[in-house]
Write an enzyme that holds these catalytic residues in place. Structure first.
Site, PDB file in Angstrom:
ATOM      1  N   SER A 106       1.680   2.963  -1.934  1.00 38.32           N
ATOM      2  CA  SER A 106       1.344   4.285  -3.372  1.00 38.32           C
ATOM      3  C   SER A 106       0.759   5.507  -2.951  1.00 38.32           C
ATOM      4  O   SER A 106       0.917   6.515  -3.768  1.00 38.32           O
ATOM      5  CB  SER A 106       0.522   3.484  -4.586  1.00 38.32           C
ATOM      6  OG  SER A 106      -0.874   3.188  -4.175  1.00 38.32           O
ATOM      7  N   ILE A 156      -5.316  10.282  11.590  1.00 36.27           N
ATOM      8  CA  ILE A 156      -3.754  10.458  10.585  1.00 36.27           C
ATOM      9  C   ILE A 156      -5.049  11.213   9.595  1.00 36.27           C
ATOM     10  O   ILE A 156      -5.365  10.810   8.680  1.00 36.27           O
ATOM     11  CB  ILE A 156      -2.870   9.524   9.913  1.00 36.27           C
ATOM     12  CG1 ILE A 156      -2.859   9.106  11.837  1.00 36.27           C
ATOM     13  CG2 ILE A 156      -1.931   9.852   8.633  1.00 36.27           C
ATOM     14  CD1 ILE A 156      -1.294   9.600  12.143  1.00 36.27           C
ATOM     15  N   GLY A 215       0.480  -1.697   0.055  1.00 33.95           N
ATOM     16  CA  GLY A 215       0.169  -0.554   0.250  1.00 33.95           C
ATOM     17  C   GLY A 215       0.825   1.170   0.459  1.00 33.95           C
ATOM     18  O   GLY A 215       0.567   2.661   0.495  1.00 33.95           O
ATOM     19  N   VAL A 223      -2.401  -8.463  -1.452  1.00 36.05           N
ATOM     20  CA  VAL A 223      -1.981  -8.986  -0.278  1.00 36.05           C
ATOM     21  C   VAL A 223      -2.383  -9.766   0.058  1.00 36.05           C
ATOM     22  O   VAL A 223      -2.375 -10.871   0.209  1.00 36.05           O
ATOM     23  CB  VAL A 223      -1.015  -8.140   0.663  1.00 36.05           C
ATOM     24  CG1 VAL A 223      -0.704  -6.701   0.258  1.00 36.05           C
ATOM     25  CG2 VAL A 223      -2.425  -6.736   1.123  1.00 36.05           C
ATOM     26  N   TYR A 267     -12.611  -3.972  11.147  1.00 39.27           N
ATOM     27  CA  TYR A 267     -11.418  -3.096  11.729  1.00 39.27           C
ATOM     28  C   TYR A 267     -10.731  -3.205  12.415  1.00 39.27           C
ATOM     29  O   TYR A 267      -9.828  -3.829  12.304  1.00 39.27           O
ATOM     30  CB  TYR A 267     -12.479  -1.932  10.705  1.00 39.27           C
ATOM     31  CG  TYR A 267     -10.763  -0.572  10.593  1.00 39.27           C
ATOM     32  CD1 TYR A 267     -10.008  -0.858   9.672  1.00 39.27           C
ATOM     33  CD2 TYR A 267      -9.762   0.121  11.404  1.00 39.27           C
ATOM     34  CE1 TYR A 267      -8.618  -0.117   9.124  1.00 39.27           C
ATOM     35  CE2 TYR A 267      -9.675   1.050  10.837  1.00 39.27           C
ATOM     36  CZ  TYR A 267      -8.901   0.980  10.087  1.00 39.27           C
ATOM     37  OH  TYR A 267      -7.581   1.870   9.854  1.00 39.27           O
ATOM     38  N   ALA A 268     -11.598  -3.361  13.387  1.00 39.78           N
ATOM     39  CA  ALA A 268     -10.471  -3.649  14.606  1.00 39.78           C
ATOM     40  C   ALA A 268     -10.881  -4.555  15.018  1.00 39.78           C
ATOM     41  O   ALA A 268      -8.753  -4.829  15.741  1.00 39.78           O
ATOM     42  CB  ALA A 268     -11.587  -2.908  16.227  1.00 39.78           C
ATOM     43  N   ALA A 269     -11.191  -5.694  14.311  1.00 44.12           N
ATOM     44  CA  ALA A 269     -10.695  -6.854  14.413  1.00 44.12           C
ATOM     45  C   ALA A 269      -9.794  -7.475  13.874  1.00 44.12           C
ATOM     46  O   ALA A 269      -8.516  -8.226  14.464  1.00 44.12           O
ATOM     47  CB  ALA A 269     -12.162  -7.877  14.250  1.00 44.12           C
ATOM     48  N   LYS A 328      -7.667  -5.521  13.139  1.00 44.13           N
ATOM     49  CA  LYS A 328      -6.802  -4.378  13.386  1.00 44.13           C
ATOM     50  C   LYS A 328      -5.521  -5.303  14.927  1.00 44.13           C
ATOM     51  O   LYS A 328      -4.479  -4.894  15.473  1.00 44.13           O
ATOM     52  CB  LYS A 328      -6.675  -2.802  14.377  1.00 44.13           C
ATOM     53  CG  LYS A 328      -6.815  -2.149  12.244  1.00 44.13           C
ATOM     54  CD  LYS A 328      -5.117  -2.353  11.094  1.00 44.13           C
ATOM     55  CE  LYS A 328      -5.129  -1.571  10.385  1.00 44.13           C
ATOM     56  NZ  LYS A 328      -4.401  -1.153  10.321  1.00 44.13           N
TER      57      LYS A 328
HETATM   58  P1  NAI Z   1      -4.506   4.768   2.247  1.00 42.55           P
HETATM   59  O1  NAI Z   1      -6.107   4.480   1.312  1.00 42.55           O
HETATM   60  O2  NAI Z   1      -4.422   6.539   1.703  1.00 42.55           O
HETATM   61  O3  NAI Z   1      -3.436   3.443   1.862  1.00 42.55           O
HETATM   62  C1  NAI Z   1      -4.433   2.175   2.060  1.00 42.55           C
HETATM   63  C2  NAI Z   1      -3.000   2.071   0.634  1.00 42.55           C
HETATM   64  O4  NAI Z   1      -3.442   0.017   0.942  1.00 42.55           O
HETATM   65  C3  NAI Z   1      -3.269   2.197  -0.680  1.00 42.55           C
HETATM   66  O5  NAI Z   1      -2.221   2.137  -1.531  1.00 42.55           O
HETATM   67  C4  NAI Z   1      -4.130   0.684  -0.936  1.00 42.55           C
HETATM   68  O6  NAI Z   1      -4.832   1.112  -2.848  1.00 42.55           O
HETATM   69  C5  NAI Z   1      -3.622   0.625  -0.220  1.00 42.55           C
HETATM   70  N1  NAI Z   1      -4.334  -1.440  -0.525  1.00 42.55           N
HETATM   71  C6  NAI Z   1      -5.476  -1.388   0.197  1.00 42.55           C
HETATM   72  N2  NAI Z   1      -5.663  -3.243   0.402  1.00 42.55           N
HETATM   73  C7  NAI Z   1      -5.232  -3.431   0.011  1.00 42.55           C
HETATM   74  C8  NAI Z   1      -4.708  -5.046  -1.179  1.00 42.55           C
HETATM   75  N3  NAI Z   1      -6.037  -5.962  -0.803  1.00 42.55           N
HETATM   76  N4  NAI Z   1      -3.871  -5.344  -1.389  1.00 42.55           N
HETATM   77  C9  NAI Z   1      -2.620  -4.226  -2.209  1.00 42.55           C
HETATM   78  N5  NAI Z   1      -2.573  -2.619  -1.397  1.00 42.55           N
HETATM   79  C10 NAI Z   1      -3.606  -2.403  -0.935  1.00 42.55           C
HETATM   80  O7  NAI Z   1      -4.616   4.578   3.737  1.00 42.55           O
HETATM   81  P2  NAI Z   1      -3.889   5.816   5.435  1.00 42.55           P
HETATM   82  O8  NAI Z   1      -4.295   6.288   5.723  1.00 42.55           O
HETATM   83  O9  NAI Z   1      -2.641   5.506   3.776  1.00 42.55           O
HETATM   84  O10 NAI Z   1      -3.490   3.896   5.462  1.00 42.55           O
HETATM   85  C11 NAI Z   1      -2.746   3.132   5.757  1.00 42.55           C
HETATM   86  C12 NAI Z   1      -2.940   2.224   6.891  1.00 42.55           C
HETATM   87  O11 NAI Z   1      -2.415   2.872   7.890  1.00 42.55           O
HETATM   88  C13 NAI Z   1      -3.505   1.519   6.772  1.00 42.55           C
HETATM   89  O12 NAI Z   1      -2.893  -0.105   7.171  1.00 42.55           O
HETATM   90  C14 NAI Z   1      -5.174   1.905   7.872  1.00 42.55           C
HETATM   91  O13 NAI Z   1      -5.316   0.831   8.263  1.00 42.55           O
HETATM   92  C15 NAI Z   1      -3.472   2.747   8.500  1.00 42.55           C
HETATM   93  N6  NAI Z   1      -4.497   3.559   9.655  1.00 42.55           N
HETATM   94  C16 NAI Z   1      -4.927   4.595   9.071  1.00 42.55           C
HETATM   95  C17 NAI Z   1      -5.127   5.959   9.883  1.00 42.55           C
HETATM   96  C18 NAI Z   1      -5.888   7.423   9.140  1.00 42.55           C
HETATM   97  O14 NAI Z   1      -6.335   7.531  10.175  1.00 42.55           O
HETATM   98  N7  NAI Z   1      -5.823   7.196   7.998  1.00 42.55           N
HETATM   99  C19 NAI Z   1      -5.810   5.161  11.095  1.00 42.55           C
HETATM  100  C20 NAI Z   1      -4.882   3.697  12.253  1.00 42.55           C
HETATM  101  C21 NAI Z   1      -4.505   3.208  11.079  1.00 42.55           C
END
Ligand code: NAI
Length: 247
Positions: free
Chosen positions: A17, A188, A15, A64, A155-157, A159
């Protein structure tokens, strides 16, 4: 932290990108690592890799949640860039709904991407890391995996599951010189939180002791520390980067 403490290392960021993953990829590249950016959309992964500082990075398309696809992607990464020293399981999705309305697909898709996805890449890199007696794995969990959140049971489960995965992998691989830690970000500002309206953001600020949402760079700084040599004696830990929400 020395300026180029990750020189000679190969990092794989799922993820990577956009959002937090892109910030982590940038930070590891600044540290000297060559980075494999993994995303479902290969063109986006390649575009993100091309924007990273330094040379030797590349983008790869992979879901993934698909374990066979993960195996072949890792083989392609190793052939093109080299054996993976640092794995960051960052890819994640949300499919929010109240418990009684949550559909099977909403639960299953989130577990498959967030939890099974991290398992798939961890299992795939583990053998090589153990053989080389060196490696660092970082899972991006969430504050809601620690304290729960209404409307996010799936989602919480997923994580919270990552926390158990982190500690088990840390225990299992420690004797082979491989570390595994997690970061639990709070709220974030990224695309994932982009749907929140100003009233919701204001309400959130009230729940955060440091008084504001964090940035992807806040998470990336902690990630670079945890995967690098300054954290050589740290494993099995979950570091909250959340403005003090969970303490
Ligand atoms: P985002 O939605 O901007 O980016 C997520 C990335 O994961 C994207 O590039 C997406 O294409 C990729 N992705 C999703 N499913 C995929 C799959 N099956 N195979 C390959 N790539 C996949 O999200 P963000 O905010 O950058 O989040 C990144 C991580 O941080 C996530 O795991 C999210 O749960 C976690 N997170 C984010 C928070 C926030 O407030 N933004 C808070 C806590 C955790």
């Amino acid at each position: 932290m020395s300026a180029r403490e990750l020189e000679g290392k190969v990092a794989l960021v799922t993820g990577g990108s956009r959002g937090i993953g892109k910030a982590i990829a940038t930070s590891l590249a600044e540290g000297g690592a060559r980075v494999a950016v993994i995303a479902r959309d290969g063109a986006r992964a390649s575009a993100a890799a091309a924007e990273l500082p330094g040379t030797g990075h590349a983008g790869f398309s992979c879901d993934v949640a698909d374990s066979a696809g993960v195996q072949s992607t890792l083989a392609a990464v190793e052939e093109r860039i080299g054996p993976v020293d640092i794995l960051v399981n960052n890819a994640g999705i949300t499919r929010d709904n109240l418990l009684i309305r949550m559909k099977d697909e909403e639960f299953d898709e989130v577990i498959a991407a967030n939890l099974k996805g991290a398992f798939n890449f961890t299992r795939a890199v583990a053998r090589g890391m153990m053989k080389r007696r060196d490696g660092s794995i970082l899972n991006i969990t969430s504050v809601v995996g620690l304290i729960g959140n209404a409307g996010q049971a799936n989602y919480a489960a997923s994580k919270a599951g990552l926390v158990g995965l982190t500690k088990s992998v840390a225990r299992e691989l420690a004797s082979r010189g491989v570390r595994c830690n997690a970061i639990a970000p709070g709220f974030i500002t990224t695309d994932m939180t982009g749907d929140l309206n100003e009233k919701q953001v204001e309400e959130l600020r009230g729940r955060i002791p440091l008084g504001d949402l964090g940035t992807p760079a806040d998470v990336a700084g902690a990630a670079r520390f945890l995967v690098g040599p300054s954290a050589r004696y740290i494993t099995g830990q979950v570091l909250a980067v959340d403005g003090g929400m969970a303490m």
